[in-house]
Design an enzyme around this catalytic site. Sequence first.
Site, PDB file in Angstrom:
ATOM      1  N   SER A 182       0.790  -1.226   0.000  1.00 24.87           N
ATOM      2  CA  SER A 182       0.000   0.000   0.000  1.00 24.87           C
ATOM      3  C   SER A 182       0.824   1.279   0.000  1.00 24.87           C
ATOM      4  O   SER A 182       0.331   2.325  -0.391  1.00 24.87           O
ATOM      5  CB  SER A 182      -0.947  -0.006   1.198  1.00 24.87           C
ATOM      6  OG  SER A 182      -0.219  -0.135   2.394  1.00 24.87           O
ATOM      7  N   HIS A 210      -5.289  -4.097  -2.038  1.00 17.76           N
ATOM      8  CA  HIS A 210      -5.025  -3.114  -3.105  1.00 17.76           C
ATOM      9  C   HIS A 210      -4.881  -3.761  -4.482  1.00 17.76           C
ATOM     10  O   HIS A 210      -4.584  -3.066  -5.454  1.00 17.76           O
ATOM     11  CB  HIS A 210      -3.758  -2.313  -2.783  1.00 17.76           C
ATOM     12  CG  HIS A 210      -3.958  -1.320  -1.682  1.00 17.76           C
ATOM     13  ND1 HIS A 210      -4.573  -0.105  -1.878  1.00 17.76           N
ATOM     14  CD2 HIS A 210      -3.660  -1.384  -0.362  1.00 17.76           C
ATOM     15  CE1 HIS A 210      -4.622   0.553  -0.733  1.00 17.76           C
ATOM     16  NE2 HIS A 210      -4.078  -0.208   0.211  1.00 17.76           N
ATOM     17  N   LYS A 242     -12.120  -0.965  -0.883  1.00 17.04           N
ATOM     18  CA  LYS A 242     -11.225  -0.141  -1.709  1.00 17.04           C
ATOM     19  C   LYS A 242     -11.802  -0.087  -3.124  1.00 17.04           C
ATOM     20  O   LYS A 242     -12.731   0.675  -3.357  1.00 17.04           O
ATOM     21  CB  LYS A 242      -9.805  -0.661  -1.598  1.00 17.04           C
ATOM     22  CG  LYS A 242      -9.279  -0.321  -0.199  1.00 17.04           C
ATOM     23  CD  LYS A 242      -7.872  -0.676   0.096  1.00 17.04           C
ATOM     24  CE  LYS A 242      -7.491  -0.119   1.466  1.00 17.04           C
ATOM     25  NZ  LYS A 242      -6.854  -1.103   2.336  1.00 17.04           N
TER      26      LYS A 242
HETATM   27  C1  LIG Z   1      -6.935  -1.372   3.767  1.00 19.14           C
HETATM   28  C2  LIG Z   1      -6.323  -2.671   4.053  1.00 19.14           C
HETATM   29  C3  LIG Z   1      -6.928  -3.572   4.942  1.00 19.14           C
HETATM   30  C4  LIG Z   1      -8.164  -3.206   5.725  1.00 19.14           C
HETATM   31  O1  LIG Z   1      -9.316  -3.302   4.954  1.00 19.14           O
HETATM   32  P1  LIG Z   1     -10.658  -2.667   5.536  1.00 19.14           P
HETATM   33  O2  LIG Z   1     -11.726  -3.347   4.758  1.00 19.14           O
HETATM   34  O3  LIG Z   1     -10.587  -1.208   5.263  1.00 19.14           O
HETATM   35  O4  LIG Z   1     -10.716  -2.994   6.983  1.00 19.14           O
HETATM   36  C5  LIG Z   1      -6.347  -4.805   5.110  1.00 19.14           C
HETATM   37  N1  LIG Z   1      -5.212  -5.146   4.464  1.00 19.14           N
HETATM   38  C6  LIG Z   1      -4.589  -4.300   3.624  1.00 19.14           C
HETATM   39  C7  LIG Z   1      -3.340  -4.741   2.923  1.00 19.14           C
HETATM   40  C8  LIG Z   1      -5.127  -3.029   3.387  1.00 19.14           C
HETATM   41  O5  LIG Z   1      -4.505  -2.206   2.561  1.00 19.14           O
END
Ligand SMILES: *Cc1c(COP(=O)(O)O)cnc(C)c1O
Length: 394
Positions: A182, A210, A242
């Site tokens: 990320s 992502h 996302k």
């Molecule tokens: C954003 C993210 C999460 C968390 O996801 P949410 O649905 O927002 O709780 C978990 N793992 C990674 C790698 C992320 O980038």
Amino acid sequence: MTTSLSERLSAELSGLRESGLLIHPRVLDAANRARTSVDGKAVINLASNNYLGFADHPALKAKAESYLREWGAGAGAVRTIAGTLRIHEEFEEQLAHFKHTGSALVLQSGFTTNQGVLGTLLREGDLVVSDELNHASIIDGLRLAKATKKVFKHADIADLERVLQENPTDGLKLVVTDGVFSMDGDIAPLDKLVEVARKYGGVTYVDDAHGSGVLGEAGRGTVHHFGFEHADDVIQVGTLSKAWGVVGGYAAGHHDLRQLLINRARPYLFSTAQPPAVVGALSAALELVQSDPSFMERLWDNTKFFKAELERLGFDIMGSQTPITPVLFGETADAFAASRKLFEEGIFAVGLGFPTVPKGKARIRNIVTAEHTREDLEQALRAYEKVGKELGVI
Ligand SMILES: *Cc1c(COP(=O)(O)O)cnc(C)c1O
């Protein structure tokens, strides 16, 4: 004397304030779109994770509304008691079908998914080897696991192999990685990670928060991108918040995985099911990305254009391979100053400094979406050029 709550709060907050880490989230005055309003200012939004522009898409809102009307505002219980509605099961089938996996289960968020799956799967005597740059929710999930925990250097296959060699066990071996990282936007070398994991009889666990909706055919994700979607020794977890634009998490893979999680994963057992409107919107998201390839096309066209132009201007985009586009500023203060200056120019992009990223590698993280027009990106590039010159980075 017992510590009072006021003492505790003010001590914690002044510590954060002194180290410059106190967070004041910016507030959006309108829906999360490519152009929106933030703290009263019209901006081009390069800060969201809304890769496909689904967060405020009419098709998602229409199906959310229809599920809301038909199925209610809430699910009414945890999944195992009385909260599993027909639409939950239908969506999970749709998701497994989309992902080409043996099974899929939906949880409340990506964060709880890592807690639920890692906490459930791993036992004493198991070995888990985790990339050093893995997401905080993996780190927290591993805190719940009794297995032996080791870290390997970021995307370093030789180091992973060293750790596997040095820690023999008859238990389960789990190699854990983000699909797309990320902060840097690089793609995990999944082909090689799976190969090494297999050499030691291990299983690979990919957090594709992502990568899902970004990589693979129609956004099927990093595991599909590398051709492992049918593999029973590759587990994928991810988020529905996302690229998919709403909220939720999922775990997909081996056909028995879902059944075990239903019985053991604590967020599934002890936290209420997703509300119907969320399920409706997500179902529409999967339909939309498959029926209309232009979302993925625009996402990648925009990504390539924006990255190439930033490099042409002389910025260091740190080897990113995906729509996550870091721009290196070096010192934390410079990245934060750049973010403020960009905001004055009408560009919303967040600065990240130490300890979120290593010292000297402070950056602004931009995320390009399918919703940005060429004009939006050109305006952002003009602002970048101005601010980059002011700060002496280009
Ligand atoms: C954003 C993210 C999460 C968390 O996801 P949410 O649905 O927002 O709780 C978990 N793992 C990674 C790698 C992320 O980038």
